[in-house]
Design an enzyme around this catalytic site. Sequence first.
Site, PDB file in Angstrom:
ATOM      1  N   THR A  45       0.825  -1.196   0.000  1.00  0.00           N
ATOM      2  CA  THR A  45       0.000   0.000   0.000  1.00  0.00           C
ATOM      3  C   THR A  45       0.863   1.250   0.000  1.00  0.00           C
ATOM      4  O   THR A  45       0.689   2.173  -0.795  1.00  0.00           O
ATOM      5  CB  THR A  45      -0.875   0.018   1.276  1.00  0.00           C
ATOM      6  OG1 THR A  45      -1.619  -1.184   1.324  1.00  0.00           O
ATOM      7  CG2 THR A  45      -1.802   1.212   1.274  1.00  0.00           C
ATOM      8  N   LYS A  75       2.284  11.634  -1.106  1.00  0.00           N
ATOM      9  CA  LYS A  75       3.246  12.717  -0.864  1.00  0.00           C
ATOM     10  C   LYS A  75       3.650  13.386  -2.167  1.00  0.00           C
ATOM     11  O   LYS A  75       3.876  14.594  -2.219  1.00  0.00           O
ATOM     12  CB  LYS A  75       4.483  12.190  -0.136  1.00  0.00           C
ATOM     13  CG  LYS A  75       4.431  12.373   1.362  1.00  0.00           C
ATOM     14  CD  LYS A  75       3.601  11.384   2.125  1.00  0.00           C
ATOM     15  CE  LYS A  75       2.183  11.757   2.384  1.00  0.00           C
ATOM     16  NZ  LYS A  75       1.383  10.702   3.032  1.00  0.00           N
ATOM     17  N   SER A  87      -3.630  -3.805   4.812  1.00  0.00           N
ATOM     18  CA  SER A  87      -5.022  -3.380   5.002  1.00  0.00           C
ATOM     19  C   SER A  87      -5.601  -2.887   3.689  1.00  0.00           C
ATOM     20  O   SER A  87      -4.887  -2.671   2.715  1.00  0.00           O
ATOM     21  CB  SER A  87      -5.066  -2.253   6.035  1.00  0.00           C
ATOM     22  OG  SER A  87      -4.308  -1.154   5.559  1.00  0.00           O
ATOM     23  N   GLY A 134     -14.880  11.602   6.433  1.00  0.00           N
ATOM     24  CA  GLY A 134     -13.759  11.256   7.308  1.00  0.00           C
ATOM     25  C   GLY A 134     -12.669  12.318   7.211  1.00  0.00           C
ATOM     26  O   GLY A 134     -12.058  12.472   6.157  1.00  0.00           O
ATOM     27  N   HIS A 161      20.498  28.277  13.950  1.00  0.00           N
ATOM     28  CA  HIS A 161      19.633  29.425  13.709  1.00  0.00           C
ATOM     29  C   HIS A 161      19.864  29.943  12.307  1.00  0.00           C
ATOM     30  O   HIS A 161      21.008  30.077  11.894  1.00  0.00           O
ATOM     31  CB  HIS A 161      19.940  30.528  14.726  1.00  0.00           C
ATOM     32  CG  HIS A 161      19.186  31.791  14.453  1.00  0.00           C
ATOM     33  ND1 HIS A 161      17.852  31.920  14.786  1.00  0.00           N
ATOM     34  CD2 HIS A 161      19.564  32.948  13.861  1.00  0.00           C
ATOM     35  CE1 HIS A 161      17.445  33.135  14.415  1.00  0.00           C
ATOM     36  NE2 HIS A 161      18.452  33.771  13.851  1.00  0.00           N
TER      37      HIS A 161
HETATM   38  C1  LIG Z   1      -3.444   7.168   0.895  1.00  0.00           C
HETATM   39  C2  LIG Z   1      -2.578   6.622   1.998  1.00  0.00           C
HETATM   40  C3  LIG Z   1      -1.557   7.398   2.493  1.00  0.00           C
HETATM   41  C4  LIG Z   1      -0.759   6.911   3.513  1.00  0.00           C
HETATM   42  N1  LIG Z   1       0.245   7.702   3.957  1.00  0.00           N
HETATM   43  C5  LIG Z   1       1.029   7.258   4.946  1.00  0.00           C
HETATM   44  C6  LIG Z   1       2.102   8.045   5.408  1.00  0.00           C
HETATM   45  O1  LIG Z   1       2.339   9.143   4.919  1.00  0.00           O
HETATM   46  N2  LIG Z   1       2.867   7.579   6.404  1.00  0.00           N
HETATM   47  C7  LIG Z   1       2.633   6.352   6.957  1.00  0.00           C
HETATM   48  O2  LIG Z   1       3.351   5.971   7.869  1.00  0.00           O
HETATM   49  N3  LIG Z   1       1.635   5.584   6.550  1.00  0.00           N
HETATM   50  C8  LIG Z   1       0.815   5.992   5.552  1.00  0.00           C
HETATM   51  N4  LIG Z   1      -0.185   5.196   5.114  1.00  0.00           N
HETATM   52  C9  LIG Z   1      -0.398   3.912   5.758  1.00  0.00           C
HETATM   53  C10 LIG Z   1       0.589   2.874   5.214  1.00  0.00           C
HETATM   54  O3  LIG Z   1       0.472   2.788   3.838  1.00  0.00           O
HETATM   55  C11 LIG Z   1       0.346   1.523   5.858  1.00  0.00           C
HETATM   56  O4  LIG Z   1       0.385   1.654   7.253  1.00  0.00           O
HETATM   57  C12 LIG Z   1       1.409   0.527   5.449  1.00  0.00           C
HETATM   58  O5  LIG Z   1       1.421   0.368   4.063  1.00  0.00           O
HETATM   59  C13 LIG Z   1       1.174  -0.807   6.124  1.00  0.00           C
HETATM   60  O6  LIG Z   1       2.152  -1.688   5.712  1.00  0.00           O
HETATM   61  P1  LIG Z   1       1.943  -3.264   5.698  1.00  0.00           P
HETATM   62  O7  LIG Z   1       3.252  -3.823   5.310  1.00  0.00           O
HETATM   63  O8  LIG Z   1       1.341  -3.687   6.956  1.00  0.00           O
HETATM   64  O9  LIG Z   1       0.873  -3.565   4.588  1.00  0.00           O
HETATM   65  P2  LIG Z   1       0.639  -3.049   3.091  1.00  0.00           P
HETATM   66  O10 LIG Z   1       1.503  -1.902   2.756  1.00  0.00           O
HETATM   67  O11 LIG Z   1      -0.811  -2.860   2.979  1.00  0.00           O
HETATM   68  O12 LIG Z   1       1.127  -4.259   2.240  1.00  0.00           O
HETATM   69  C14 LIG Z   1       0.498  -5.481   2.203  1.00  0.00           C
HETATM   70  C15 LIG Z   1       0.836  -6.175   0.912  1.00  0.00           C
HETATM   71  O13 LIG Z   1       0.453  -7.521   1.015  1.00  0.00           O
HETATM   72  C16 LIG Z   1      -0.066  -7.927  -0.213  1.00  0.00           C
HETATM   73  N5  LIG Z   1      -0.922  -9.074   0.040  1.00  0.00           N
HETATM   74  C17 LIG Z   1      -2.050  -9.111   0.784  1.00  0.00           C
HETATM   75  N6  LIG Z   1      -2.538 -10.365   0.853  1.00  0.00           N
HETATM   76  C18 LIG Z   1      -1.686 -11.144   0.140  1.00  0.00           C
HETATM   77  C19 LIG Z   1      -1.651 -12.538  -0.135  1.00  0.00           C
HETATM   78  N7  LIG Z   1      -2.543 -13.370   0.353  1.00  0.00           N
HETATM   79  N8  LIG Z   1      -0.628 -13.001  -0.887  1.00  0.00           N
HETATM   80  C20 LIG Z   1       0.310 -12.156  -1.368  1.00  0.00           C
HETATM   81  N9  LIG Z   1       0.320 -10.839  -1.114  1.00  0.00           N
HETATM   82  C21 LIG Z   1      -0.673 -10.336  -0.378  1.00  0.00           C
HETATM   83  C22 LIG Z   1      -0.794  -6.717  -0.718  1.00  0.00           C
HETATM   84  O14 LIG Z   1      -0.950  -6.775  -2.120  1.00  0.00           O
HETATM   85  C23 LIG Z   1       0.142  -5.606  -0.277  1.00  0.00           C
HETATM   86  O15 LIG Z   1       1.071  -5.325  -1.292  1.00  0.00           O
HETATM   87  C24 LIG Z   1      -1.002   5.639   4.056  1.00  0.00           C
HETATM   88  C25 LIG Z   1      -2.030   4.848   3.568  1.00  0.00           C
HETATM   89  C26 LIG Z   1      -2.807   5.334   2.543  1.00  0.00           C
HETATM   90  C27 LIG Z   1      -3.891   4.481   2.012  1.00  0.00           C
END
Ligand SMILES: Cc1cc2nc3c(=O)[nH]c(=O)nc-3n(C[C@H](O)[C@H](O)[C@H](O)COP(=O)(O)OP(=O)(O)OC[C@H]3O[C@@H](n4cnc5c(N)ncnc54)[C@H](O)[C@@H]3O)c2cc1C
Lengths: 466, 559
Positions: free
Chosen positions: A40, A50, A145, A180, A444
């Site tokens: 994500t 960003k 998520s 939201g 500064h």
């Molecule tokens: C618009 C937006 C802006 C954001 N901006 C920020 C920010 O500025 N700073 C920040 O800290 N956080 C930000 N976030 C939140 C951040 O993106 C998430 O907290 C972070 O990506 C979570 O990481 P993760 O590794 O848990 O999961 P994810 O990044 O969601 O990655 C999970 C991955 O698992 C893969 N997957 C899922 N199920 C399977 C499966 N069964 N088999 C194979 N692959 C699978 C998915 O395709 C995905 O690529 C933002 C989120 C959004 C939506």
Amino acid sequence: MDYDVVIIGSGPGGYIAAVRCGQLGLKTAIIEKYETLGGTCLNVGCIPSKALLDSSEHYFNATHTFAAHGIELKDLQVNLPQMINRKGEVVKQTTDGIKFLMKKNKVTTYQGMGSFVNKNTILITDKNGGTQQITSKNIVIATGSKPASIPSIPLDKKRIITSTEALNLKEVPKHLIVIGAGVIGAELGSVYGRLGAKVSFVEFAGSMIPTMDGTMGKELQRAMKKLDTDFYFNHKVTSVENKGDEVVVIADNNKGGTLTLSGDYCLVAIGRKPYTEGLNLEKAGVQKDERGRIVVDEHLQTNVPGIYAIGDVIRGAMLAHKAEEEGVFVAETIVGQKPHINYLLIPNVVYTWPEVAGVGYTEEELKAKGIAYKTGAFPFKASGRARASMDTDGTVKVLADKQTDEILGVHMIGPRTADMIAEAVVAMEFRASAEDIGRMSHAHPTYTEALKEACLAATDNRALNI
Amino acid sequence: MSLEVKVPSVGESITEVTIASWHKRDGDSVNADDVLCELESDKATFELNAESAGILRILVQEGETVPIGTLICRIEEKNGVQPAAKPVEKAAPKVEPTTPNTNRTPAITENKTQSMQETPQTTEVVEMKVPAVGESISEVTIANWTKKDGDQVQLDDVLCEIESDKATFELTAEASGTLRIVAQAGTTLAIGDLICKIEKGAAAGNGTQGGGVTPSKEMYSAPKEVLKEENKKSEEPGTQPAQTTPVADNQKTSSTSYATGHASPAAAKILAEKGIYNKEIKGTGIDGRITKADAVQAEKTQPKAPAGPQETAKPAVNQATASVPGSREQRRQKMTQLRKTVSRRLVAVKNETAMLTTFNEVDMKPIMEMRAKYKDKFKEKYNVGLGFMSFFTKAVCVALQEWPAVNAMIDGDEIVYNDFVDISIAVSAPKGLVVPVVRNAEQLSFAQIEAEIIRLAGRARDNKMTIEEMTGGTFTITNGGVFGSMMSTPIINAPQSAILGMHNIIERPVAINGQVEIRPMMYVALSYDHRIIDGRESVSFLVRVKQLLEDPARLLLGI
Ligand SMILES: Cc1cc2nc3c(=O)[nH]c(=O)nc-3n(C[C@H](O)[C@H](O)[C@H](O)COP(=O)(O)OP(=O)(O)OC[C@H]3O[C@@H](n4cnc5c(N)ncnc54)[C@H](O)[C@@H]3O)c2cc1C
């Protein structure tokens, strides 16, 4: 193939876990169902948002502040397709970087959907339906998520959209209704507000970014008023309807009234939900809680020994850097190290302009806990650096223990506070007092002086420049 | 002038590195940026470059593993080369009497010169260096400090324990004064390296904090019990960090604060891995915070709890033997220098010799009968018990003189034959196996042998063994039988060429003159270096030992 560790999902949680496993000499594989790595965060989250925030902020400055700087421009135009293209380039470079990191750390990458066959075996199904199985001593679930939705708000992804679509619009909305006013809503609302859209925020809670310190939400709202924005707090959306070129949003307020808004796009940013679809968790016997999150213990291990979960799919803040810390934590735990994560000191950041950042306890939390604290604040209006750049919105607030002067929370809204919060994290990890920071030299003129001044204010009400 | 080169911090979680190879030799003249050596961590290999030009003085040899921050070499400026002597930091610093200037603004802290921090009065500094502890020992490890940095010490106080691969000894103060520790516990030093300094008669100030005018905050303060300690449980995700409870301020003394005993993130991880609680160690950071270096060190001083008065013994922390029923925790413990050396040696012997083992068995009945008959008289007369060791030693001496190759050793292209018999006896001591030597055993009586073995074993148990007492054996006897071993293949004690393994005595049916009889039997094993001992010699040697033991009268008659 048999591995020491298999990681499902390549977001900031998964790919960082993979890198650390590689560094630690574990035979590691990562499975990603999506075509590019990075999850994500890199594809449809942190990085692309960003990119658009920066582009739109440049446009806003060109139209609003350049004249004051003595720069005159004519015929200024938004080229949204180009903005989206540039964003795409940034994403591509970043996700390619992850590919390189996997290679560098000798991590095998599988593209396809991962699902459990049993607690040590994963079935990988690629997009053409081809399958293969791999086995591993340890499995890390990092599936992240997806945007949350509720039945009263049917997402059609054309007019009623999530953040993912909002990062790829073909036109600047005339009136964007954002359901939201949390982090994602505030950020993407800002993007289109700066590009000229009218933006209406409909929020169930009583303020913007309601989980952060109260002062921050108020200050942010004040700053956002510079854009064409309306705020409807304490409103519960009851229906959203796509009427072709128009979206109608109906909401009840907490006083019995009803609000009807119509716009051309509705961005639903009511939060995100853990994503475990298709994982076949039951085959391994992995438990989830009532909110669909995978349950983990303090070692981030699930109820099944050898299966771990990290990032958005478990409890805690949905933040990329939180997921990363957990990725490192799990890798080190697997090799028998004893890492730790101080969850209180994971900073929250909102990349609006001014930016908002906070770490530690909020003032509301300290009150609720009955901890005696003192406050020190310093507004950017009084900062020479901020005046020079015309970024005088915002303030830095420091909360310190009344007796010991230990810093308990730092909350800031203003220019580049997302970067500045790191100093507060370091200070708090070492349990510094407000006076400690007040006695450290800050260059500064910089925005960071505001933190020093706020600390001096908290110490003894002796800020020097106000 | 010389520049000290220390192991740089090379990445999180890396606490020690091994010197893989020196690219320059000791005494070489090096230029700035020259690659000096290659360092290996468990994660990566990297090169260390010279920060300036000069003459290289290597302090830590190839293959040694040292913690981050260890001094590994010096680069001496070329002009004014002082070969061996390190620049003596003669105190009497060139400070125009900086009597604390009370007019100075409190915020200004000058620490441009080290000496500014010293107490203005002249102090004489005694430097204590690693003494030569025996030939063949080129380096030692500081096992633990019994005194702390900044402590007042008296002449002859024990300051620290030093370990070499052969023995442990104590370093005593050469003067009275304030102790300034230079080499931390766990550091490996070469003979002659600086261990610590004693500032004679210096006031016990805290020498490390700059600016005499800052409000008095002692750096080294004991963690306060009142403070709620961060413990692992409370850091459970989602809960608040353990620390923020405001602590009763009135209990606060100038030397402690709410942060006393708080571990930095890296330190906390290291302590958790060692199973040490923050409370058990003393932080040297500001206000008693626990720094990464404190945590890295903590393990090494751990087993011996500092004998502080309020230290109510903390049982079982980090003791290798402690095991909690039901727990599946794993614990990791650093190998001691002794253990590391032992392991290196054993592997080297396996790789570098052509070792094999021949077996035989001994009917112990005659010796046992003889012992039963005379042991009381023997004890009465000589005041030592008559054990089996004297029989074995004597038998071995006779056999060695008949088969001199077994008593010989290889030195380069030559074979060194020994016309005397020095028997090394393997004894298990608290820190591991030690092998004291019974000299000229061929000339000793049974009683003398028994007495000598008892004396040496006692010293080994008390860790009092000197290097001399352990060097120079020509043949080794090891008795695995005391632990119940029936049969084993001992490893040669290099540079010796053979070792006799004794085992337990078990009653077994044997054929004696066509009759099955039950006899107390012992298997004996001789491992030997086939490079200089032929099969005929080794086997004959062992048969001879068997003969002598089964018919001890032969020992008397020399037949
Ligand atoms: C618009 C937006 C802006 C954001 N901006 C920020 C920010 O500025 N700073 C920040 O800290 N956080 C930000 N976030 C939140 C951040 O993106 C998430 O907290 C972070 O990506 C979570 O990481 P993760 O590794 O848990 O999961 P994810 O990044 O969601 O990655 C999970 C991955 O698992 C893969 N997957 C899922 N199920 C399977 C499966 N069964 N088999 C194979 N692959 C699978 C998915 O395709 C995905 O690529 C933002 C989120 C959004 C939506």
